[in-house]
Write a protein that holds these residues in place. Sequence first.
Motif, PDB file in Angstrom:
ATOM      1  N   GLY A 146      45.389  77.036  -6.689  1.00 19.90           N
ATOM      2  CA  GLY A 146      44.523  76.835  -5.811  1.00 19.90           C
ATOM      3  C   GLY A 146      44.415  75.313  -5.529  1.00 19.90           C
ATOM      4  O   GLY A 146      43.973  74.917  -4.304  1.00 19.90           O
ATOM      5  N   ASP A 205      49.432  84.333  -0.342  1.00 17.39           N
ATOM      6  CA  ASP A 205      48.326  84.627   0.736  1.00 17.39           C
ATOM      7  C   ASP A 205      46.856  84.874   0.024  1.00 17.39           C
ATOM      8  O   ASP A 205      46.799  85.681  -0.602  1.00 17.39           O
ATOM      9  CB  ASP A 205      48.638  85.568   1.688  1.00 17.39           C
ATOM     10  N   ALA A 206      45.803  83.900   0.681  1.00 19.86           N
ATOM     11  CA  ALA A 206      44.462  84.445   0.331  1.00 19.86           C
ATOM     12  C   ALA A 206      44.074  85.682   0.668  1.00 19.86           C
ATOM     13  O   ALA A 206      43.294  86.555  -0.099  1.00 19.86           O
ATOM     14  CB  ALA A 206      43.547  83.357   0.992  1.00 19.86           C
ATOM     15  N   ALA A 223      38.780  75.000   5.370  1.00 22.09           N
ATOM     16  CA  ALA A 223      39.905  75.852   4.511  1.00 22.09           C
ATOM     17  C   ALA A 223      40.614  75.054   3.736  1.00 22.09           C
ATOM     18  O   ALA A 223      41.023  75.468   2.956  1.00 22.09           O
ATOM     19  CB  ALA A 223      40.832  76.460   5.678  1.00 22.09           C
ATOM     20  N   LEU A 224      41.248  73.878   4.162  1.00 27.32           N
ATOM     21  CA  LEU A 224      42.118  72.901   3.622  1.00 27.32           C
ATOM     22  C   LEU A 224      41.369  71.824   2.572  1.00 27.32           C
ATOM     23  O   LEU A 224      42.050  71.254   1.782  1.00 27.32           O
ATOM     24  CB  LEU A 224      42.991  72.128   4.436  1.00 27.32           C
ATOM     25  N   ARG A 225      40.106  72.145   2.450  1.00 30.39           N
ATOM     26  CA  ARG A 225      39.066  71.378   1.571  1.00 30.39           C
ATOM     27  C   ARG A 225      39.539  69.809   1.820  1.00 30.39           C
ATOM     28  O   ARG A 225      39.531  69.079   0.920  1.00 30.39           O
ATOM     29  CB  ARG A 225      39.330  71.639   0.233  1.00 30.39           C
ATOM     30  N   ARG A 245      47.200  73.911  -0.719  1.00 32.60           N
ATOM     31  CA  ARG A 245      46.623  74.646   0.352  1.00 32.60           C
ATOM     32  C   ARG A 245      47.552  74.469   1.708  1.00 32.60           C
ATOM     33  O   ARG A 245      47.750  73.275   2.062  1.00 32.60           O
ATOM     34  CB  ARG A 245      45.196  74.624   0.500  1.00 32.60           C
ATOM     35  N   GLN A 246      47.576  75.448   2.125  1.00 37.00           N
ATOM     36  CA  GLN A 246      48.090  75.122   3.778  1.00 37.00           C
ATOM     37  C   GLN A 246      47.710  76.317   4.576  1.00 37.00           C
ATOM     38  O   GLN A 246      47.694  77.600   4.181  1.00 37.00           O
ATOM     39  CB  GLN A 246      49.800  75.335   3.685  1.00 37.00           C
ATOM     40  N   LEU A 302      46.004  81.687   4.972  1.00 41.88           N
ATOM     41  CA  LEU A 302      45.534  80.608   4.169  1.00 41.88           C
ATOM     42  C   LEU A 302      46.603  80.804   2.954  1.00 41.88           C
ATOM     43  O   LEU A 302      46.363  82.054   2.416  1.00 41.88           O
ATOM     44  CB  LEU A 302      44.142  80.700   4.072  1.00 41.88           C
ATOM     45  N   GLN A 303      47.164  79.714   2.809  1.00 38.44           N
ATOM     46  CA  GLN A 303      47.966  80.049   1.638  1.00 38.44           C
ATOM     47  C   GLN A 303      47.766  79.006   0.416  1.00 38.44           C
ATOM     48  O   GLN A 303      47.492  77.878   0.731  1.00 38.44           O
ATOM     49  CB  GLN A 303      49.549  80.014   1.838  1.00 38.44           C
ATOM     50  N   THR A 304      47.938  79.453  -0.826  1.00 40.30           N
ATOM     51  CA  THR A 304      47.564  78.558  -1.878  1.00 40.30           C
ATOM     52  C   THR A 304      48.698  78.535  -2.921  1.00 40.30           C
ATOM     53  O   THR A 304      49.408  79.354  -2.921  1.00 40.30           O
ATOM     54  CB  THR A 304      46.054  79.055  -2.712  1.00 40.30           C
ATOM     55  N   TRP A 310      54.142  80.342  -2.538  1.00 37.18           N
ATOM     56  CA  TRP A 310      52.734  80.423  -1.998  1.00 37.18           C
ATOM     57  C   TRP A 310      52.140  81.968  -2.040  1.00 37.18           C
ATOM     58  O   TRP A 310      52.971  82.828  -2.022  1.00 37.18           O
ATOM     59  CB  TRP A 310      52.971  80.200  -0.609  1.00 37.18           C
TER      60      TRP A 310
END
Length: 246
Positions: A144, A105-106, A204-206, A147-148, A138-140, A103
């Motif tokens: 991308g 971090d954004a 954020a999680l779309r 996401r979590q 926010l982690q991707t 993961w």
Amino acid sequence: MPPKNTQPKYRQIADYLREGILNGTFPAGQPLPSEEVLAKQFGVTRPTVRQGLTELRASGLVEAIMGRGTFARSPHGRPSLTRPRGVRRTPEARYVEADGIRWTDAEPPVATRTDAPMALAVLLRVPPGEPMVTYDALQTADQGRLRQLHRTYVPFSVLIDTKYEEEAPPPAPELYTALADLGHELHFTEYVRTRMPLPDQAQALRLPEGVPVLQVLRVTLAEADKPLALEEFHLPGDELELSFRL
């Protein structure tokens, strides 16, 4: 003569589509009949059709894709991603997630001070309102696609008489190594439930409309099951399942 359907037209449309999705007439991932076709079939205007589709979106059975139409989403389909849950310790004494996902971090997480709300205070066995060091991220992953939302809480009382009285401890998972270096033998307990996301979480999680989040609370424990820290994960509830090795 069958009884006349007295349901509002938009609900008749929703019931018709719902039944078709559940029995496979409209397979998951395939487009539903267009608004124009449904309007002619039921003798209604297109706004009435949209009202019926809105009801199905709220229950997570359809997804509208801009420029392409409305697509069926089956509640019986297998998810596209299974994430094993848990934490393991590597031979190098590092703690890593069982799912093996790397993961990112954004933005770099920044330590903030928060007060323990009642629900988390119970899990951490601290008084409500106790100050805590908190990190939000926010982690991707997978460019991308995954996401979590990840939040780390550490009560101030855990940090008394340690070097982290003067400096903030790192967020998880680096936090595990920091706690182990303080002499703790760590183990973990997770609590999982579903709920509808808050607007900022959905953004954020779309998440499409009507899709819940999986909320995972992970408690880091030491000897005698003493809680040391708590993490809160919010994960998309569509196309995802969690697996636990027992």
